[in-house]
Scaffold this motif. Structure first.
Motif, PDB file in Angstrom:
ATOM      1  N   ILE A  77       0.823  -1.217   0.068  1.00 27.15           N
ATOM      2  CA  ILE A  77       0.114   0.075  -0.058  1.00 27.15           C
ATOM      3  C   ILE A  77       0.778   1.316   0.008  1.00 27.15           C
ATOM      4  N   ARG A  78       1.801   1.289   0.766  1.00 29.16           N
ATOM      5  CA  ARG A  78       2.656   2.610   0.792  1.00 29.16           C
ATOM      6  C   ARG A  78       3.739   2.668  -0.471  1.00 29.16           C
ATOM      7  N   ILE A  80       2.341   1.919  -3.526  1.00 27.49           N
ATOM      8  CA  ILE A  80       1.300   2.350  -4.495  1.00 27.49           C
ATOM      9  C   ILE A  80       1.039   3.575  -4.250  1.00 27.49           C
ATOM     10  N   GLN A  81       1.064   4.143  -2.838  1.00 26.03           N
ATOM     11  CA  GLN A  81       0.722   5.600  -2.641  1.00 26.03           C
ATOM     12  C   GLN A  81       2.024   6.448  -3.155  1.00 26.03           C
ATOM     13  N   LYS A  82       3.283   5.833  -2.967  1.00 24.01           N
ATOM     14  CA  LYS A  82       4.461   6.743  -3.468  1.00 24.01           C
ATOM     15  C   LYS A  82       4.250   6.619  -4.899  1.00 24.01           C
ATOM     16  N   LYS A  84       1.802   6.564  -6.831  1.00 29.44           N
ATOM     17  CA  LYS A  84       0.759   7.704  -7.155  1.00 29.44           C
ATOM     18  C   LYS A  84       1.121   9.188  -7.163  1.00 29.44           C
ATOM     19  N   LYS A  85       1.715   9.567  -5.908  1.00 30.42           N
ATOM     20  CA  LYS A  85       2.417  10.832  -5.794  1.00 30.42           C
ATOM     21  C   LYS A  85       3.174  11.239  -6.911  1.00 30.42           C
TER      22      LYS A  85
END
Length: 86
Positions: A77-78, A80-82, A84-85
């Motif tokens: 999850i971390r 994927i979040q990175k 996307k940013k």
């Protein structure tokens, strides 16, 4: 004990493997946990008064797998979040 072992094992695989190699490291981690649970039960067969059982292998493996899945999910999850940013 296997719950804690799963946490540290997963952290080791996820921190030292590239994100591209996680597909390879996660199955290796799971197989390692099941193998370790099996080996501990086989060792108990040689101790007088102790018996190894399949249910103990399943319980130990489940503790390892639950903690591994939770840690792996957090890392994914971390990641994927990175992405996307960026």
């Amino acid at each position: 004990a296997f719950l804690v072992l799963g946490i540290f094992s997963s952290l080791t695989y996820l921190l030292y493997f590239d994100a591209k190699k996680w597909k390879l490291s996660l199955p290796i981690n799971f197989v390692q946990g099941v193998t370790l649970a099996t080996i501990t039960e086989i060792i108990q067969l040689f101790v007088p008064g102790r018996v190894g059982s399949l249910s103990d292998v399943l319980i130990d493996s489940l503790g390892f797998l639950i903690s591994s899945i939770i840690i792996s999910a957090i890392f994914i999850i971390r990641f994927i979040q990175k992405k996307k940013k960026k």
